[in-house]
Design a protein around this motif. Structure first.
Motif, short mmCIF file in Angstrom:
data_model
loop_
_atom_site.label_atom_id
_atom_site.label_comp_id
_atom_site.label_asym_id
_atom_site.label_seq_id
_atom_site.Cartn_x
_atom_site.Cartn_y
_atom_site.Cartn_z
N ARG A 77 -7.70 11.41 -2.20
CA ARG A 77 -7.30 11.57 -3.59
C ARG A 77 -6.35 10.47 -4.04
O ARG A 77 -5.45 10.08 -3.32
N ASN A 78 -6.62 9.99 -5.23
CA ASN A 78 -5.79 8.95 -5.84
C ASN A 78 -5.75 7.68 -4.99
O ASN A 78 -4.71 7.03 -4.87
N VAL A 79 -6.86 7.37 -4.39
CA VAL A 79 -6.98 6.17 -3.56
C VAL A 79 -8.05 5.25 -4.14
O VAL A 79 -7.85 4.04 -4.27
N THR A 102 0.82 -1.21 0.00
CA THR A 102 0.00 0.00 0.00
C THR A 102 0.85 1.26 0.00
O THR A 102 0.39 2.33 0.36
N ILE A 103 2.09 1.15 -0.44
CA ILE A 103 2.94 2.34 -0.50
C ILE A 103 2.63 3.06 -1.81
O ILE A 103 2.76 2.48 -2.89
N ASN A 104 2.21 4.29 -1.71
CA ASN A 104 1.89 5.05 -2.93
C ASN A 104 2.62 6.38 -2.92
O ASN A 104 2.75 7.02 -1.89
N GLU A 105 3.05 6.77 -4.10
CA GLU A 105 3.84 8.01 -4.17
C GLU A 105 2.97 9.24 -3.94
O GLU A 105 1.81 9.27 -4.34
N THR A 106 3.53 10.19 -3.28
CA THR A 106 2.84 11.45 -3.06
C THR A 106 3.88 12.55 -2.86
O THR A 106 5.06 12.25 -2.74
N TYR A 107 3.44 13.78 -2.86
CA TYR A 107 4.38 14.88 -2.62
C TYR A 107 3.61 16.09 -2.10
O TYR A 107 2.38 16.13 -2.20
N PHE A 108 4.35 17.03 -1.58
CA PHE A 108 3.69 18.22 -1.00
C PHE A 108 2.99 19.03 -2.08
O PHE A 108 3.47 19.14 -3.20
N PHE A 112 9.22 17.13 -2.66
CA PHE A 112 9.08 18.59 -2.84
C PHE A 112 8.91 19.01 -4.29
O PHE A 112 9.16 20.16 -4.63
N ARG A 113 8.54 18.06 -5.14
CA ARG A 113 8.31 18.40 -6.54
C ARG A 113 7.32 19.56 -6.64
O ARG A 113 6.20 19.45 -6.15
N GLY A 163 2.14 11.51 4.81
CA GLY A 163 1.78 12.77 5.47
C GLY A 163 1.86 14.03 4.63
O GLY A 163 1.50 15.11 5.09
N GLU A 164 2.31 13.90 3.36
CA GLU A 164 2.49 15.11 2.55
C GLU A 164 1.17 15.87 2.38
O GLU A 164 1.16 17.10 2.39
N GLU A 165 0.06 15.14 2.20
CA GLU A 165 -1.22 15.83 1.97
C GLU A 165 -1.71 16.60 3.20
O GLU A 165 -1.94 17.82 3.12
N PRO A 166 -1.85 15.95 4.37
CA PRO A 166 -2.35 16.71 5.51
C PRO A 166 -1.41 17.83 5.93
O PRO A 166 -1.86 18.90 6.34
#
Lengths: 472, 277
Positions: free
Chosen positions: B220-222, B78-84, B166-167, B120-123
Motif C-alpha cells: 500500500r502506498n508504494v 526511500t523513507i516513507n511515513e507510515t503508522y500503526f 500511533f496516530r 514495520g508498522e504495517e506487518p
C-alpha cells in the motif's frame, strides 16, 4: 457549477469541487478566453481525489486558452491518484504542477506536519503568512502530546519571529523528548535569547546526537568573547559527539581564538573522522596558515583526512600552494586527485592548464572528468584538447567536454552540440547537448527539436524537448 | 533540513540522479519533488566534502565503494511515513473475510506478505489484529515483511516506536501491546516474533523465489512512487507469487486500471481489494 473563479490582481485561482463533472471543466476552459490582464492561472485540484480521464481534455483546453490570453497555466495540489491518471495519459510533463498551501485551512496545514515530505515547506508557508489564527493553532499544538507536531510548531513560531511565544518555548528546553528540545534550542538561538545560553550548553554537554548540532548552532548565535575558550575546553571531551558539536560552534563563531584552538586540537585529536571534521572546520577560516595545514593533511594515512584536506584546498582556492596542489592530481587516491583538480579550476591560469591536460592520460576516470570541468573554468580556449576526447567512450567525458566547450568557444560548442544531440548514443550527452543548444538557439533549432522528438528513445530528452518547444 | 545548508541540484543533475534511483529502485521522482532530494541528500554531500550534486553522481558512478554508497542513497530516498493500523478497514477485511474464507476452504496455513513494510508498522499491525482475533491459534499464519531500505528494516527489527506511529491507534491496543521505553514505545516481543523481516527490491527477478507462494499481499502506498512499466513488473511479481484464491491490497489512491488485467477489482464497502484471476 462545480468550480469557482477567484481573482487576485493578475492571478486567477480556479477551485474545483470533488467529483466535478468534466462538462463543468469544459465550461471553465471556455470562460478563460474571455478574461483579460491575467499573468497566471492556477487550477486547484485540492478537493479532487479522482479525475475522469475525459476531464483531462478540459485541462488541456484550459492550458491552451490560458496561453491564448498570455497567462501561465499551472495545476496545483494534485493528489497521488490524480497524478497517476495524468501520468498514464503522459501529461505530467505537459502541465506545470505545483503545490499551493494557501488553499488549505489551518487545520489541514497543521495535519501536514505529520508528513515528513511536507512538514518543512508547510512550516515555511505558515511562518511566511503568519496570523493570529495560525498562532492560536500552534499554541494549541504545544499543549498536545505529539512530539513531531510540537517540533514543527516551535520551529514555525521561530521562523515567524513570534517573540511573544519565547517564554512558552523556553519551558520546552526541559522536555524529555530530544526532538522538542532541539526545536526549542534552535528557536531560542534565532531569538537571540542569551538568558538561555547556559541551558543550551547543558543540552550540548549531554552528548545527545539529536540535539548537539542544534545546540552548537545556537551557541554560536548567542556567543560573546567568553565562548571560544569554553567551547575549546569541550574539544577534549571524551564524547565524540560533544567534540564535533564544539567544532561546529567554533567554526560558526569563526574568530581568532577559535581558529587557534581548533588548530591546536588538530595535533591532539586521535580519531580520524573527528580530525576530518577539524580539517573542514579550519578550511572555513580565512587565515594565514590554513593552506599549510591542508597541505600537511594531504600526507595523512587516512583517506578521510586526505580527502577533507583536498576538499578544503579546493574551497579556499589556495593560490600560494598551487605547485603542491598540482602535484596531487596524480595522487594514488583518485578523490584527492579529483579535489586537487577542482582547486586548480578555481586558481590556475592558462599556463598551468597545460599541466592538467598532460596529466589527463595518467589519471582515473573521475579525475579526467574533473580535468575537463576545470579547464572550462580556466581562462583560455582549450578547444583543441576537447576535440581530441569528444569521441571518448565514456559518456560523462563527452558531456563534460560539451559544457567546457561552451565556456571556451561558443562556435565549437554549437557544432559539437548539434552533432551530439542528433547522433550520440547516450541520453545524458544528448540532454546536455540540448541544454547547450537551448542557450545558443542556433538557426533551425525548432526543426531540429521536432525531428529529434519523434526519434529519441529517452523519456528525459523527450520531456526536455517538449519543455523547450513550448518555451520557444 | 534545519541546521545544514541545502545544496541546490541543477536540472541535468536532478534528471541523472533520478535515473540512477529509478534504475536501482524503480522509484520515480516527479520534477516537483526536486526539493526532496536536496533536503535528504545535502548533509551526505557535505560529509563527503562535495559541493555539488554532480560530484555526488560521479562518486556513485566511479568510486570503488559505489555499491555501498548506493545503499546509503536508497536509504535516504526511500523513507516513507507510515503508522500503526493505517487504512485499517482493509486489515479488518482480511481478518473478518479473507482469512475465514481460506480456513473454511480447508487451508490450515496462511502466508501474508507486507511487500514494502517500511519501519514495520504495517506487518506488526496485521500481527496485532490477527492476535486480537485469535487467528494465530486457528491456523499457522506466517507474515513476511520486506523493504528495500535497510535502515527502516533495522528500526522494524528493534520494535521501538515514537508517538507519531500511533496516530489513530486505540489506547487499549497501544497499552496492551506496547510498553514505554524512555520517550519511545517497545512492541511486545510475542508480536515481533510473528513477523519475518528481510531486505528485498520489488523489481528483483529473484523476489518471487525469496517470498515463495502466498495467500495475501499488502502493498500500500508504494506503487505511487513507480512509473507504469515498474508498476507492471511489480504487479506481475504479485500475480506470480499469489496462489488461488490470492488477495492483493493496494493503497486507497492506487489502482490497477491500465496496469494489469490479471486481477479482478472488488469493492468490499470499506475499500477495494484485488483478487487474482
Amino acid at each position: 457549477m462545480s468550480y469557482k473563479f477567484t481573482r487576485y490582481g493578475d492571478f486567477l485561482k480556479i477551485m474545483v469541487e470533488q467529483d466535478a463533472p468534466f462538462k463543468d471543466l469544459e465550461d471553465a476552459a471556455r470562460e478563460i478566453v474571455n478574461l483579460k490582464d491575467l499573468k497566471r492561472i492556477s487550477l486547484d485540484l485540492k478537493n479532487c481525489y479522482y479525475i475522469q480521464s475525459k476531464a483531462l481534455a478540459a485541462l488541456i483546453a484550459m492550458k491552451k486558452n490560458s496561453i491564448k490570453i498570455g497567462a501561465e497555466f499551472i495545476v496545483s495540489n494534485v493528489c497521488d491518484n490524480v497524478y497517476q491518471v495524468m501520468e498514464m495519459a503522459n501529461l505530467t510533463s505537459y502541465f506545470t504542477i505545483e503545490e499551493d498551501f494557501s488553499s488549505y485551512t489551518s487545520d489541514e496545514l497543521m495535519e501536514k506536519f505529520f508528513q515528513p515530505d511536507y512538514a518543512d515547506r508547510v512550516s515555511d508557508f505558515i511562518a511566511g503568512s503568519y496570523s493570529d489564527e495560525f498562532r492560536a493553532k500552534l499554541l494549541e499544538i504545544l499543549e498536545m502530546p505529539e512530539p513531531e507536531l510540537k517540533f514543527y510548531a516551535i520551529l514555525t513560531m521561530g521562523k515567524a519571529h513570534d517573540y511573544s511565544a519565547e517564554e512558552r518555548i523556553k519551558k520546552e528546553l526541559d522536555s524529555d523528548i530530544p526532538l522538542i528540545v532541539k526545536a526549542s534550542v534552535l528557536v531560542l538561538g534565532w531569538f537571540g535569547d542569551s538568558g538561555s545560553k547556559e541551558k543550551i550548553y547543558q543540552v550540548l554537554e549531554t552528548g545527545n546526537e539529536e540535539v548537539a548540532e542544534a545546540a552548537a548552532a545556537s551557541i554560536s548565535l548567542l556567543s560573546d568573547e567568553s565562548d571560544a575558550e569554553r567551547l575549546g575546553r569541550l574539544l577534549s571531551s571524551h564524547s565524540k559527539v560533544i567534540r564535533i558539536a564544539a567544532i561546529q560552534a567554533m567554526t560558526l563563531i569563526n574568530d581568532d581564538t577559535c581558529f587557534g584552538l581548533l588548530k591546536d586540537a588538530l595535533d591532539k585529536e586521535q580519531e580520524d573522522d573527528v580530525k576530518a571534521v577539524l580539517i573542514r572546520a579550519v578550511s572555513s577560516f580565512n587565515k594565514a596558515g590554513v593552506s599549510d595545514i591542508l597541505i600537511k593533511g594531504l600526507d595523512s594515512k587516512s583517506i578521510k583526512i586526505r580527502e577533507a584536506s583536498a576538499g578544503g584546498l579546493a574551497k579556499i582556492k589556495a593560490k600560494d600552494k598551487l605547485e603542491d596542489i598540482i602535484s596531487r592530481i596524480t595522487d594514488t587516491d583518485a578523490w584527492v586527485g579529483y579535489f586537487a583538480v577542482k582547486a586548480c579550476g578555481e586558481i590556475c591560469s592558462a599556463t598551468e592548464a597545460e599541466r592538467l591536460m598532460s596529466s589527463y592520460d595518467k589519471v582515473e576516470e573521475n579525475v579526467k572528468l574533473a580535468i575537463v570541468d576545470a579547464l572550462g573554468k580556466i581562462p583560455g580556449d582549450f578547444s583543441d584538447f576537447y576535440m581530441t576526447i569528444l569521441d571518448n567512450g565514456n559518456e560523462d567525458i563527452r558531456k563534460e567536454v560539451l559544457s567546457s566547450l561552451l565556456h571556451d568557444n561558443k562556435e565549437n560548442a554549437k557544432e559539437a552540440a548539434i552533432n551530439l544531440f542528433a547522433n550520440d548514443s547516450s541520453w545524458i550527452v544528448r540532454y546536455k547537448a540540448l541544454e547547450i543548444l537551448e542557450q545558443i538557439r542556433p538557426e533551425g533549432f525548432r526543426d531540429m527539436l521536432m525531428a529529434r522528438l519523434t526519434v529519441d528513445d529517452s523519456k528525459y530528452v523527450k520531456d526536455k524537448i517538449q519543455a523547450v518547444l513550448e518555451e520557444i | 533540513m534545519i541546521t545544514a545548508a541545502t545544496i541546490k541540484i541543477k536540472d541535468d543533475e536532478f534528471v541523472e540522479l533520478k535515473d540512477i534511483i529509478y534504475k536501482n529502485a524503480a522509484i520515480s521522482f516527479a520534477d516537483s519533488k526536486k526539493y526532496l532530494l536536496e533536503n535528504r541528500l545535502s548533509k551526505r554531500l557535505q560529509e563527503l566534502n562535495f559541493t555539488s550534486f554532480k560530484d555526488y553522481i560521479y562518486y556513485l558512478k566511479y568510486d570503488a565503494k559505489k555499491r555501498e554508497e548506493m545503499e546509503v542513497l536508497l536509504n535516504q530516498v526511500t523513507i516513507n511515513e507510515t503508522y500503526f493500523l493505517r487504512e485499517r478497514a482493509q486489515m479488518d477485511h482480511m481478518i473478518k473475510t479473507i482469512i475465514p474464507e481460506l480456513l473454511n476452504s480447508g487451508k490450515r496455513s496462511v502466508r501474508i506478505w507486507s511487500a514494502a513494510c517500511s519501519s514495520g508498522e504495517e506487518p506488526y499491525s496485521l500481527a496485532i489484529l490477527l492476535n486480537e482475533a485469535g487467528l494465530f491459534a486457528k491456523a499457522n499464519i506466517e507474515i513476511l515483511a520486506t523493504d528495500i531500505n535497510t535502515e527502516v528494516l533495522n528500526i522494524a527489527q528493534q520494535g521501538l516506536y515514537r508517538t507519531i506511529s500511533f496516530r489513530g491507534v486505540p489506547p487499549m491496543i497501544q497499552d496492551k501491546y506496547f510498553s514505554k521505553d524512555g520517550f519511545a514505545f517497545k512492541l511486545d516481543p510475542n508480536i515481533m516474533n510473528k513477523v519475518k523481516f528481510f531486505q528485498g527490491n520489488l523489481l528483483n527477478p529473484m523476489m518471487s523465489v525469496k517470498v515463495g507462494r502466498l495467500d495475501i499481499i499488502f502493498c500500500r502506498n508504494v506503487l505511487i512512487y513507480f512509473d507504469i512499466p515498474a508498476k507492471q513488473k511489480v504487479i506481475e511479481l504479485f500475480h506470480k507469487s499469489l496462489g488461488m484464491p490470492g488477495t492483493l491490497y493496494l493503497g486507497h489512491s492506487e489502482t490497477l486500471n491500465k496496469i494489469s488485467e490479471s486481477f479482478r477489482m472488488e469493492n468490499f464497502g470499506g475499500g477495494i481489494i484485488y483478487k487474482k484471476i
